[in-house]
Design a protein around this motif. Structure first.
Motif, PDB file in Angstrom:
ATOM      1  N   ALA A 110       0.833  -1.206   0.000  1.00 43.69           N
ATOM      2  CA  ALA A 110       0.000   0.000   0.000  1.00 43.69           C
ATOM      3  C   ALA A 110       0.867   1.254   0.000  1.00 43.69           C
ATOM      4  CB  ALA A 110      -0.924  -0.008   1.209  1.00 43.69           C
ATOM      5  N   ASP A 111       1.909   1.263   0.828  1.00 38.61           N
ATOM      6  CA  ASP A 111       2.799   2.423   0.866  1.00 38.61           C
ATOM      7  C   ASP A 111       3.544   2.598  -0.451  1.00 38.61           C
ATOM      8  OD1 ASP A 111       2.084   3.104   3.439  1.00 38.61           O
ATOM      9  OD2 ASP A 111       3.685   1.925   4.366  1.00 38.61           O
ATOM     10  N   THR A 112       3.954   1.497  -1.064  1.00 40.74           N
ATOM     11  CA  THR A 112       4.641   1.571  -2.361  1.00 40.74           C
ATOM     12  C   THR A 112       3.714   2.130  -3.432  1.00 40.74           C
ATOM     13  OG1 THR A 112       6.006  -0.337  -1.765  1.00 40.74           O
ATOM     14  CG2 THR A 112       5.897   0.253  -4.097  1.00 40.74           C
ATOM     15  N   THR A 113       2.472   1.667  -3.422  1.00 40.78           N
ATOM     16  CA  THR A 113       1.492   2.175  -4.395  1.00 40.78           C
ATOM     17  C   THR A 113       1.255   3.662  -4.197  1.00 40.78           C
ATOM     18  OG1 THR A 113       0.395   0.015  -4.449  1.00 40.78           O
ATOM     19  CG2 THR A 113      -0.846   1.889  -5.297  1.00 40.78           C
ATOM     20  N   LEU A 114       1.145   4.082  -2.939  1.00 47.31           N
ATOM     21  CA  LEU A 114       0.951   5.500  -2.651  1.00 47.31           C
ATOM     22  C   LEU A 114       2.153   6.323  -3.127  1.00 47.31           C
ATOM     23  CD1 LEU A 114      -0.639   7.798  -1.305  1.00 47.31           C
ATOM     24  CD2 LEU A 114       0.478   7.196   0.857  1.00 47.31           C
ATOM     25  N   ALA A 115       3.364   5.832  -2.899  1.00 43.44           N
ATOM     26  CA  ALA A 115       4.563   6.545  -3.326  1.00 43.44           C
ATOM     27  C   ALA A 115       4.619   6.678  -4.851  1.00 43.44           C
ATOM     28  CB  ALA A 115       5.813   5.828  -2.815  1.00 43.44           C
ATOM     29  N   VAL A 116       4.267   5.594  -5.547  1.00 42.86           N
ATOM     30  CA  VAL A 116       4.259   5.642  -7.017  1.00 42.86           C
ATOM     31  C   VAL A 116       3.217   6.643  -7.505  1.00 42.86           C
ATOM     32  CG1 VAL A 116       3.768   4.300  -9.096  1.00 42.86           C
ATOM     33  CG2 VAL A 116       5.158   3.305  -7.274  1.00 42.86           C
ATOM     34  N   MET A 117       2.059   6.636  -6.863  1.00 48.92           N
ATOM     35  CA  MET A 117       1.007   7.592  -7.232  1.00 48.92           C
ATOM     36  C   MET A 117       1.471   9.024  -6.994  1.00 48.92           C
ATOM     37  SD  MET A 117      -2.961   7.655  -5.948  1.00 48.92           S
ATOM     38  CE  MET A 117      -2.594   8.371  -4.351  1.00 48.92           C
ATOM     39  N   TRP A 118       2.214   9.239  -5.908  1.00 45.94           N
ATOM     40  CA  TRP A 118       2.696  10.590  -5.608  1.00 45.94           C
ATOM     41  C   TRP A 118       3.758  11.035  -6.603  1.00 45.94           C
ATOM     42  CZ3 TRP A 118      -0.686  12.276  -2.251  1.00 45.94           C
ATOM     43  CH2 TRP A 118      -0.542  13.568  -1.740  1.00 45.94           C
ATOM     44  N   VAL A 119       4.544  10.094  -7.104  1.00 45.83           N
ATOM     45  CA  VAL A 119       5.504  10.426  -8.166  1.00 45.83           C
ATOM     46  C   VAL A 119       4.753  10.906  -9.408  1.00 45.83           C
ATOM     47  CG1 VAL A 119       7.199   9.455  -9.771  1.00 45.83           C
ATOM     48  CG2 VAL A 119       7.327   8.908  -7.335  1.00 45.83           C
TER      49      VAL A 119
ATOM     50  N   TRP B  57       1.809  19.144 -24.723  1.00 40.03           N
ATOM     51  CA  TRP B  57       0.719  19.466 -23.803  1.00 40.03           C
ATOM     52  C   TRP B  57      -0.264  18.306 -23.641  1.00 40.03           C
ATOM     53  CZ3 TRP B  57      -4.425  19.674 -25.374  1.00 40.03           C
ATOM     54  CH2 TRP B  57      -4.642  19.706 -26.757  1.00 40.03           C
ATOM     55  N   GLU B  58      -0.479  17.528 -24.700  1.00 39.85           N
ATOM     56  CA  GLU B  58      -1.377  16.378 -24.574  1.00 39.85           C
ATOM     57  C   GLU B  58      -0.703  15.246 -23.804  1.00 39.85           C
ATOM     58  OE1 GLU B  58      -4.583  15.873 -27.956  1.00 39.85           O
ATOM     59  OE2 GLU B  58      -2.580  15.948 -28.818  1.00 39.85           O
ATOM     60  N   ALA B  59       0.585  15.042 -24.055  1.00 36.22           N
ATOM     61  CA  ALA B  59       1.315  13.973 -23.379  1.00 36.22           C
ATOM     62  C   ALA B  59       1.343  14.182 -21.869  1.00 36.22           C
ATOM     63  CB  ALA B  59       2.742  13.879 -23.923  1.00 36.22           C
ATOM     64  N   ASN B  60       1.379  15.422 -21.424  1.00 30.13           N
ATOM     65  CA  ASN B  60       1.477  15.695 -19.998  1.00 30.13           C
ATOM     66  C   ASN B  60       0.261  15.220 -19.213  1.00 30.13           C
ATOM     67  OD1 ASN B  60       4.002  16.865 -20.178  1.00 30.13           O
ATOM     68  ND2 ASN B  60       3.192  18.909 -20.562  1.00 30.13           N
ATOM     69  N   HIS B  61      -0.892  15.133 -19.854  1.00 29.85           N
ATOM     70  CA  HIS B  61      -2.092  14.685 -19.144  1.00 29.85           C
ATOM     71  C   HIS B  61      -2.079  13.181 -18.885  1.00 29.85           C
ATOM     72  CE1 HIS B  61      -4.005  18.539 -19.001  1.00 29.85           C
ATOM     73  NE2 HIS B  61      -3.932  18.694 -20.298  1.00 29.85           N
TER      74      HIS B  61
ATOM     75  N   VAL C 281      -5.261   9.102 -11.377  1.00 29.23           N
ATOM     76  CA  VAL C 281      -6.671   8.773 -11.154  1.00 29.23           C
ATOM     77  C   VAL C 281      -6.897   7.263 -11.205  1.00 29.23           C
ATOM     78  CG1 VAL C 281      -8.990   8.993 -12.118  1.00 29.23           C
ATOM     79  CG2 VAL C 281      -7.519  10.992 -11.969  1.00 29.23           C
ATOM     80  N   VAL C 282      -6.297   6.595 -12.198  1.00 26.87           N
ATOM     81  CA  VAL C 282      -6.475   5.144 -12.332  1.00 26.87           C
ATOM     82  C   VAL C 282      -5.845   4.413 -11.154  1.00 26.87           C
ATOM     83  CG1 VAL C 282      -5.863   3.122 -13.716  1.00 26.87           C
ATOM     84  CG2 VAL C 282      -6.684   5.202 -14.837  1.00 26.87           C
TER      85      VAL C 282
ATOM     86  N   LEU D 117      -5.372   5.605  -8.128  1.00 30.06           N
ATOM     87  CA  LEU D 117      -6.222   5.845  -6.959  1.00 30.06           C
ATOM     88  C   LEU D 117      -7.441   4.942  -6.982  1.00 30.06           C
ATOM     89  CD1 LEU D 117      -6.815   7.604  -4.429  1.00 30.06           C
ATOM     90  CD2 LEU D 117      -8.018   9.193  -5.951  1.00 30.06           C
ATOM     91  N   TRP D 118      -7.999   4.755  -8.157  1.00 34.62           N
ATOM     92  CA  TRP D 118      -9.187   3.920  -8.320  1.00 34.62           C
ATOM     93  C   TRP D 118      -8.885   2.457  -8.001  1.00 34.62           C
ATOM     94  CZ3 TRP D 118     -10.787   1.669 -13.588  1.00 34.62           C
ATOM     95  CH2 TRP D 118     -11.970   0.950 -13.460  1.00 34.62           C
ATOM     96  N   THR D 119      -7.789   1.935  -8.523  1.00 40.83           N
ATOM     97  CA  THR D 119      -7.476   0.523  -8.318  1.00 40.83           C
ATOM     98  C   THR D 119      -6.849   0.252  -6.954  1.00 40.83           C
ATOM     99  OG1 THR D 119      -5.339   0.836  -9.421  1.00 40.83           O
ATOM    100  CG2 THR D 119      -7.175   0.071 -10.771  1.00 40.83           C
ATOM    101  N   GLY D 120      -6.026   1.193  -6.470  1.00 43.30           N
ATOM    102  CA  GLY D 120      -5.299   0.938  -5.237  1.00 43.30           C
ATOM    103  C   GLY D 120      -6.022   1.363  -3.983  1.00 43.30           C
ATOM    104  N   PHE D 121      -6.862   2.387  -4.088  1.00 45.08           N
ATOM    105  CA  PHE D 121      -7.543   2.933  -2.909  1.00 45.08           C
ATOM    106  C   PHE D 121      -8.981   3.305  -3.298  1.00 45.08           C
ATOM    107  CE2 PHE D 121      -3.032   3.965  -2.796  1.00 45.08           C
ATOM    108  CZ  PHE D 121      -2.641   3.409  -1.590  1.00 45.08           C
ATOM    109  N   SER D 122      -9.747   2.319  -3.660  1.00 44.18           N
ATOM    110  CA  SER D 122     -11.082   2.559  -4.216  1.00 44.18           C
ATOM    111  C   SER D 122     -12.029   3.274  -3.253  1.00 44.18           C
ATOM    112  CB  SER D 122     -11.701   1.245  -4.711  1.00 44.18           C
ATOM    113  OG  SER D 122     -11.680   0.264  -3.698  1.00 44.18           O
ATOM    114  N   PRO D 123     -12.010   3.014  -1.931  1.00 48.47           N
ATOM    115  CA  PRO D 123     -12.893   3.797  -1.051  1.00 48.47           C
ATOM    116  C   PRO D 123     -12.572   5.285  -1.054  1.00 48.47           C
ATOM    117  CG  PRO D 123     -12.129   1.814   0.070  1.00 48.47           C
ATOM    118  CD  PRO D 123     -11.312   1.939  -1.165  1.00 48.47           C
ATOM    119  N   VAL D 124     -11.286   5.606  -1.141  1.00 48.94           N
ATOM    120  CA  VAL D 124     -10.882   7.015  -1.208  1.00 48.94           C
ATOM    121  C   VAL D 124     -11.328   7.618  -2.539  1.00 48.94           C
ATOM    122  CG1 VAL D 124      -8.911   8.585  -1.198  1.00 48.94           C
ATOM    123  CG2 VAL D 124      -8.926   6.587   0.303  1.00 48.94           C
ATOM    124  N   PHE D 125     -11.142   6.866  -3.614  1.00 56.96           N
ATOM    125  CA  PHE D 125     -11.592   7.319  -4.927  1.00 56.96           C
ATOM    126  C   PHE D 125     -13.083   7.638  -4.914  1.00 56.96           C
ATOM    127  CE2 PHE D 125     -13.478   6.445  -9.056  1.00 56.96           C
ATOM    128  CZ  PHE D 125     -12.673   7.166  -9.934  1.00 56.96           C
ATOM    129  N   ALA D 126     -13.874   6.741  -4.336  1.00 53.08           N
ATOM    130  CA  ALA D 126     -15.328   6.933  -4.299  1.00 53.08           C
ATOM    131  C   ALA D 126     -15.703   8.156  -3.478  1.00 53.08           C
ATOM    132  CB  ALA D 126     -15.999   5.687  -3.731  1.00 53.08           C
TER     133      ALA D 126
END
Length: 340
Positions: free
Chosen positions: A3-12, A55-59, A66-67, A69-78
């Protein structure tokens, strides 16, 4: 651990979005403030040249966050998506309108069309980061409770901390854009345009620092848990950001537009990571922790494995894209050879 690794990757990914897409949003603000057709022609031409290829690549980074957050922490996403759907919807509209206006302005031949699409592009570039900052402020101040739409749909993002987050997001984007554009202008050999954006980076950097200092009082009164985290656990990162911000202003004064990119970007990254450190271990303060909201280990492990495979393809491609368009134009290189 997963969970912590997933959060760190998401923060990157969130950091990459702030540094790259944030500069694109800031460029829209400078496009708005460039002036009339004659006076603003050179700055707008540089802005189009600098952000056009990427500019398109940056999104991609926003989709990544978002993805994950959805897969790793779905209650937070909701909880976030249901409570903050108004600013998030406005953010999505802003991103779409900004992209469409940017493309249509370049293809337009009539002056009134260029002004219309240019205004839409610039306005969306300011509104979008503001709403993203307000969402961050809502989460950080503990106004997003667990569950579907359990938080107030209005006051959750219309509050002092969210307003502070929105204003800082706009100012930070403008600052990064001015720093990057100054370097782009210098690399193309336009010293006058480089100085134009360097002066704006200096002014925006000072204003951002003043707002951040004033925000201390706002957080103390409106988000005491976040304030405590920033002044204790995350204090080293806050100090790193402050020192690098001061160094960046010094480099700008000395017209060191190459190195200031690194210090300015690192200072902004330190701010984001200080927020994460101050809030940890809570995903939704004051009660929902990382471990309690994480998906099953099998889901987290599979997601991280898929991300590792994707990174092998994505990261080299993005580095090639950024590097390709950071080279000096062929005409400028040829002129240098003639001068030598």
């Amino acid at each position: 651990m997963l969970a912590d690794t997933t959060l760190a990757v998401m923060w990157v990914g969130l950091t990459c979005y702030a540094l790259f897409a944030g500069a694109d949003f800031g460029a829209g603000l400078w496009d708005l403030l460039a002036g009339g057709i004659a006076r603003g022609r050179a700055p707008r031409r540089l802005i189009e040249h600098s952000i056009g290829p990427v500019w398109e690549a940056n999104h991609v980074w926003l989709i990544f966050v978002v993805v994950l957050l959805w897969t790793g922490f779905s209650p937070v996403f909701a909880a976030v998506m249901s409570t903050l759907y108004i600013p998030l919807t406005l953010t999505a509209i802003g991103i779409i309108a900004r992209g469409a206006a940017f493309a249509f302005r370049k293809a337009s031949t009539e002056v009134w069309q260029q002004r219309l699409f240019g205004g839409c592009f610039a306005l969306s570039s300011v509104v979008t980061p503001y709403f993203l900052g307000s969402v961050a402020g809502a989460v950080a101040s503990g106004r997003v409770p667990p569950g579907l739409a359990k938080g107030n749909l209005i006051t959750s993002w219309l509050n002092p901390t969210s307003a502070l987050g929105g204003v800082l997001a706009v100012l930070t984007c403008a600052y990064l854009a001015a720093v990057y554009l100054s370097g782009d202008a210098a690399r193309s050999g336009d010293a006058r345009l480089s100085a134009y954006f360097r002066h704006r980076a200096l002014i925006t950097g000072v204003v951002t620092g003043v707002v951040a200092l004033a925000g201390i009082a706002v957080l103390h009164a409106d988000a005491p848990q976040l304030f405590h985290g920033l002044t204790h656990r995350a204090l080293p990162l806050v100090l790193v950001s402050a020192v690098l911000g001061a160094v960046s202003l010094g480099l700008l004064l000395r017209a060191e537009v190459t190195y200031v990119r690194v210090t300015a970007a690192t200072a902004v990254a330190a701010v984001l990571w200080s927020w994460g450190a101050a809030q940890y271990p809570f995903m939704l303060p004051p009660s929902v922790t990382v471990g309690a909201s994480a998906s099953e280990p099998s889901v987290l492990g599979t997601s991280l494995a898929a991300l590792a495979v994707g990174a092998v393809l994505l990261i080299p491609s993005l580095l090639w894209l950024y590097g390709l368009f950071q080279r000096r134009p062929a005409a400028a290189r040829a002129e240098d050879r003639r001068d030598s």
